[in-house]
Design a protein around this motif. Structure first.
Motif, PDB file in Angstrom:
ATOM      1  N   TRP A  49     -32.514 -73.278 -61.057  1.00 14.72           N
ATOM      2  CA  TRP A  49     -33.415 -72.438 -60.257  1.00 14.72           C
ATOM      3  C   TRP A  49     -33.768 -71.184 -61.015  1.00 14.72           C
ATOM      4  O   TRP A  49     -32.872 -70.517 -61.507  1.00 14.72           O
ATOM      5  N   PRO A  50     -35.044 -70.824 -61.074  1.00 13.81           N
ATOM      6  CA  PRO A  50     -36.185 -71.611 -60.615  1.00 13.81           C
ATOM      7  C   PRO A  50     -36.312 -72.929 -61.397  1.00 13.81           C
ATOM      8  O   PRO A  50     -35.912 -73.010 -62.557  1.00 13.81           O
ATOM      9  N   ARG A  51     -36.886 -73.915 -60.722  1.00 13.72           N
ATOM     10  CA  ARG A  51     -37.045 -75.236 -61.321  1.00 13.72           C
ATOM     11  C   ARG A  51     -37.792 -75.115 -62.650  1.00 13.72           C
ATOM     12  O   ARG A  51     -38.789 -74.406 -62.750  1.00 13.72           O
ATOM     13  N   ALA A  87     -34.728 -76.685 -39.088  1.00 10.73           N
ATOM     14  CA  ALA A  87     -34.062 -76.726 -40.398  1.00 10.73           C
ATOM     15  C   ALA A  87     -32.535 -76.787 -40.290  1.00 10.73           C
ATOM     16  O   ALA A  87     -31.873 -77.161 -41.244  1.00 10.73           O
ATOM     17  N   GLY A 106     -29.401 -72.377 -50.071  1.00  7.73           N
ATOM     18  CA  GLY A 106     -30.230 -72.732 -51.229  1.00  7.73           C
ATOM     19  C   GLY A 106     -31.676 -72.328 -51.048  1.00  7.73           C
ATOM     20  O   GLY A 106     -32.128 -71.997 -49.952  1.00  7.73           O
ATOM     21  N   PRO A 107     -32.411 -72.351 -52.137  1.00  6.82           N
ATOM     22  CA  PRO A 107     -33.780 -71.835 -52.134  1.00  6.82           C
ATOM     23  C   PRO A 107     -34.765 -72.667 -51.312  1.00  6.82           C
ATOM     24  O   PRO A 107     -35.750 -72.129 -50.801  1.00  6.82           O
ATOM     25  N   PHE A 108     -34.522 -73.954 -51.143  1.00  2.00           N
ATOM     26  CA  PHE A 108     -35.471 -74.783 -50.408  1.00  2.00           C
ATOM     27  C   PHE A 108     -35.516 -74.444 -48.924  1.00  2.00           C
ATOM     28  O   PHE A 108     -36.517 -74.650 -48.256  1.00  2.00           O
ATOM     29  N   TRP A 109     -34.412 -73.936 -48.388  1.00  2.50           N
ATOM     30  CA  TRP A 109     -34.292 -73.672 -46.958  1.00  2.50           C
ATOM     31  C   TRP A 109     -34.365 -72.188 -46.615  1.00  2.50           C
ATOM     32  O   TRP A 109     -34.341 -71.826 -45.450  1.00  2.50           O
ATOM     33  N   ARG A 128     -36.536 -69.850 -46.321  1.00  2.68           N
ATOM     34  CA  ARG A 128     -37.543 -69.309 -45.393  1.00  2.68           C
ATOM     35  C   ARG A 128     -37.812 -70.230 -44.203  1.00  2.68           C
ATOM     36  O   ARG A 128     -38.784 -70.043 -43.491  1.00  2.68           O
ATOM     37  N   LYS A 129     -36.953 -71.242 -44.029  1.00  2.00           N
ATOM     38  CA  LYS A 129     -37.127 -72.183 -42.921  1.00  2.00           C
ATOM     39  C   LYS A 129     -36.063 -71.912 -41.872  1.00  2.00           C
ATOM     40  O   LYS A 129     -34.909 -71.667 -42.192  1.00  2.00           O
TER      41      LYS A 129
END
Length: 161
Positions: free
Chosen positions: A109-111, A37, A27-30, A32-33
């Protein structure tokens, strides 16, 4: 009543180094982590449900692979910073993860766009030496690595570099 979650931490030994199988959330929240994570494959269950059955179910959903047979180690429960109580079991198994495929979830998404998109619950899994997994795992789950390495079955084995 806190939310409950159960997970399955596979481990194996390669050249005297203990490796564990952990998962990176999709998912988008993770996206780039990386460090801090990753997670032990796990998921929520209801009060009164068998945590071992829940751990097996969630492992199969998140990896799309069957739970390997093998003796299980109960490495206990820990209250996470979120308040959720996570129970983890460990199984000594050398699972081939080349065909791992996660279930998916849908979010806007995007929110604020009004468009619903589907993402994998887990976008990758990997076998990592415990020392490296310690850096990658969510802070609240690192204690499970300590508990795993404290088991007599793993006495004298290395966490790696």
């Amino acid at each position: 009543m806190p939310k409950l979650s159960a997970g399955l931490l596979l481990y194996r030994t390669r050249a005297g180094v203990v490796e564990v199988l952990i998962a990176h959330p999709g998912g988008p929240f993770w996206a780039r982590k990386d460090e801090g994570a990753w997670s032990i494959p796990k998921g929520e269950h209801a009060t009164g449900d068998d945590p071992w059955a829940a751990a097996q179910r969630e492992f199969a959903e998140e990896l799309g692979l069957p739970v390997p047979a093998g003796p299980r180690l109960e490495i206990g429960s820990v209250k996470q910073p979120s308040g959720k109580v996570v129970t983890v079991f460990a199984v000594d198994a050398d699972l081939d993860i080349s065909d791992a495929r996660s279930n998916t979830f849908e979010i806007e998404w995007p929110r604020g766009s009004g468009r619903m998109r589907e993402f994998p619950e887990v976008d990758r899994v990997d076998w990592l030496p415990v020392a490296l997994a310690r850096d990658k795992l969510l802070k609240g789950q690192r204690v499970f690595l300590d508990r795993l390495m404290a088991h007599p079955e793993l006495a004298g084995l290395s966490e790696g570099d």
